[in-house]
Design an enzyme around this catalytic site. Structure first.
Site, PDB file in Angstrom:
ATOM      1  N   ASP A  36       0.761  -1.324   0.020  1.00 60.55           N
ATOM      2  CA  ASP A  36       0.112  -0.127  -0.385  1.00 60.55           C
ATOM      3  C   ASP A  36       0.950   1.066  -0.074  1.00 60.55           C
ATOM      4  O   ASP A  36       0.085   2.442  -0.173  1.00 60.55           O
ATOM      5  CB  ASP A  36      -1.319   0.376   0.965  1.00 60.55           C
ATOM      6  CG  ASP A  36      -1.885  -0.631   1.025  1.00 60.55           C
ATOM      7  OD1 ASP A  36      -2.654  -1.232   0.066  1.00 60.55           O
ATOM      8  OD2 ASP A  36      -3.456  -0.827   2.329  1.00 60.55           O
ATOM      9  N   ASP A 291      -9.350  27.297 -40.368  1.00 69.01           N
ATOM     10  CA  ASP A 291      -8.670  26.162 -39.367  1.00 69.01           C
ATOM     11  C   ASP A 291     -10.245  25.580 -38.060  1.00 69.01           C
ATOM     12  O   ASP A 291     -10.402  24.577 -38.698  1.00 69.01           O
ATOM     13  CB  ASP A 291      -7.720  26.435 -38.849  1.00 69.01           C
ATOM     14  CG  ASP A 291      -6.186  26.791 -40.038  1.00 69.01           C
ATOM     15  OD1 ASP A 291      -6.786  26.007 -40.401  1.00 69.01           O
ATOM     16  OD2 ASP A 291      -5.653  27.719 -40.086  1.00 69.01           O
ATOM     17  N   GLY A 426      -8.730  14.955 -42.461  1.00 67.98           N
ATOM     18  CA  GLY A 426      -9.165  13.718 -43.759  1.00 67.98           C
ATOM     19  C   GLY A 426      -8.155  13.706 -44.675  1.00 67.98           C
ATOM     20  O   GLY A 426      -7.243  12.766 -45.143  1.00 67.98           O
ATOM     21  N   MET A 427      -7.458  15.198 -45.111  1.00 72.77           N
ATOM     22  CA  MET A 427      -7.218  14.688 -46.421  1.00 72.77           C
ATOM     23  C   MET A 427      -5.216  14.288 -46.488  1.00 72.77           C
ATOM     24  O   MET A 427      -4.478  12.565 -46.139  1.00 72.77           O
ATOM     25  CB  MET A 427      -6.808  15.737 -47.031  1.00 72.77           C
ATOM     26  CG  MET A 427      -5.852  15.470 -48.877  1.00 72.77           C
ATOM     27  SD  MET A 427      -6.449  14.602 -49.479  1.00 72.77           S
ATOM     28  CE  MET A 427      -8.414  15.141 -49.713  1.00 72.77           C
TER      29      MET A 427
END
Length: 505
Positions: A36, A291, A426-427
């Site tokens: 502990d 952006d 994504g790209m």
């Protein structure tokens, strides 16, 4: 008590030790069996401090079990009093040693007779409280102990506006950076900081607390109990608004303005809020940039402690236009507050401390990004979903050496960076796959707990991998939905094409 290999909140004694080791010249005695006593190692590893962790384990071994713990515990307290000369010694059992049902208050009374330091037994039920509730309770206990020593002879209110900051502690999420930013924010408003507790605070400083005009409690989890105690005893108002994000920071500043004007000062902060929002903080400008507009409508999930999960949900939904599919917390003890805070900002609310359930909910939601704890970071890596860490529990990379606050106007800049960098564009994702980028991952076709009733054959999996990453999850989700509705248990190329036709693509 339950057996688990991951816990979002530690046991009660961790909370007590966090408070004791945050104070200056306070020593903790942990009455516990071997196993502990990992707090010293954990704190030494994570906190970048030069001093040793002031915690001593009074080990429960077979000799102690045979003849009782009193002599050993009292001896350890007296020895540490002589060696370290602390102002306060805090004794805490652990969940395991609490089973012995010993009269530890009697041990403390005996040790107090032989010690120059004050000796306190942490007033915590180790089976009812977790790390956060125990920490708040221990801080309240220590504050009340030293305020009561004043016997009503409270110090006079300071001439200039001052404030106490309650709840900054060791092992907190970016607490040191947040404290520095809060001090700067209050200084800009003409408010001096009287006492910061417990981090870096002497127990004697507690008796200076009543001279402040008000108390600031930046975190829901820690400090509220002490602030409410001071409000009852001294009449000090408290501000429990977390200044995280542009909107909440402005709300916090207006709360300071209201309190100061109520107490006789004449202040007006609207021009300060305007200039900070428009010209100093980059977050407001960023939220209107192209952006950030690319993030609008993106799907995210948020999970963490009460303070950071609620604040992050508000920032994503109201300041950045990100759709929060669900927001959750592991702090089940304050579920009603959390639901009230986020119910209008997300589609669903999750109250759970089961990491497997959280993982399955993330896998089912298929968000574009996760904002969570260290565990959600692991889950995100398995599911190939980016994750921004916004809450404890955390590992070493979230104890940065550089300045990284989450509160105040500089905090808004840090959060804007975190949010934007957490989404995979994504790209970018597609190009990495086309050119064999280092981020290419295998297609994941099952939930976190592998309970999917559908199997993808090799040809269908290859075909799915050819689909650009930014639409792949949607195709996968629609295909599996079509397969279930048509009673298929295996997805082949034919099923994929049929699903495509059914979707009208």
């Amino acid at each position: 008590m339950k057996l688990a290999y991951w816990m979002y909140a530690g046991p009660a004694h961790i909370g007590t030790l966090r408070i004791a080791t945050s104070f200056k010249n306070v020593h903790a005695i942990m009455h516990a069996p071997l196993g502990d006593d990992y707090f010293n190692v954990m704190r030494s590893m994570l906190e970048r401090e030069r001093d040793f962790t002031p915690v001593t384990a009074s080990v429960v071994d077979r000799k102690v079990l045979g003849r009782g713990s009193q002599d050993k515990v009292v001896t350890n307290i007296v020895r540490k009093d002589q060696e370290e000369a602390p102002d306060l010694i805090v004794l805490t059992p652990t969940c395991t040693s609490s089973i012995l049902q010993e009269d530890l208050q009697n041990f403390v009374a005996r040790a107090q007779e032989q010690s120059k330091a004050d000796v306190l037994l942490a007033d915590v039920n180790h089976y009812r409280y977790n790390e956060f509730t125990a920490a708040d309770r221990t801080l309240t206990q220590i504050v009340s102990y030293y305020i009561e020593k004043l016997a009503g002879n409270l110090p006079a209110r300071s001439e200039k506006p001052t404030a106490n900051i309650l709840g900054i502690s060791t092992l907190g999420f970016h607490n040191h950076h947040d404290c520095r930013e809060l001090k700067q924010l209050l200084a800009d408003l003409g408010v001096e900081v009287n006492v910061v507790a417990p981090e870096g605070c002497s127990v004697h400083d507690i008796q200076k607390m009543p001279s402040a005009w008000f108390n600031v409690v930046p975190y829901r989890e820690l400090g509220r109990g002490a602030a409410e105690y001071l409000q009852r005893q001294t009449g000090q108002p408290l501000i429990d608004i977390t200044p995280m994000g542009i909107l909440q920071t402005a709300r916090f500043i207006r709360a300071v303005q209201q309190i100061l004007n109520t107490q006789g000062a004449r202040v007006e902060y609207e021009e300060y809020i305007r200039s900070q929002t428009l010209f100093v903080s980059q977050a407001a400008w960023f939220s209107r940039s192209i952006d950030c507009q690319n993030l609008q409508g993106k799907r995210a999930v948020v999970y963490g402690d009460l303070t950071h999960a609620a604040a992050m949900t508000r920032i994503l939904a109201r300041e950045m236009g990100v759709r929060v599919v669900w927001a959750g917390t592991f702090c089940k003890y304050d579920a009603e507050w959390f639901k009230a805070e986020v119910a209008d900002l997300c589609d669903e609310v999750l109250i759970s401390d089961d990491h497997a359930e959280v993982g399955d909910r993330i896998a089912a939601a298929e968000p574009a990004a996760i904002f969570g704890t260290q565990m959600e970071r692991h889950i995100g890596k398995r599911l190939n979903i980016p994750c921004g860490v916004i809450s404890s529990p955390i590992h070493i990379q979230n104890f940065p050496v550089g300045y990284r606050p989450f509160l105040g106007y500089e905090g808004t800049n840090q959060i804007a960076d975190l949010v934007y960098n957490s989404f995979t564009l994504g790209m970018e994702d597609h190009l990495l796959e086309v050119f064999g980028g280092h981020d290419t991952k295998e297609v994941i076709t099952k939930t976190m707990t592998a309970q999917s009733d559908l199997e993808w054959d090799e040809a269908a999996t290859r075909e799915l991998a050819k689909i650009p990453g930014f639409v792949r999850s949607k195709v996968k989700r629609n295909t599996e939905k079509f397969a279930r509705e048509s009673g298929r248990d295996k997805i082949t190329l034919e099923v994929m094409y049929a699903a495509k036709e059914a979707a009208g693509a």
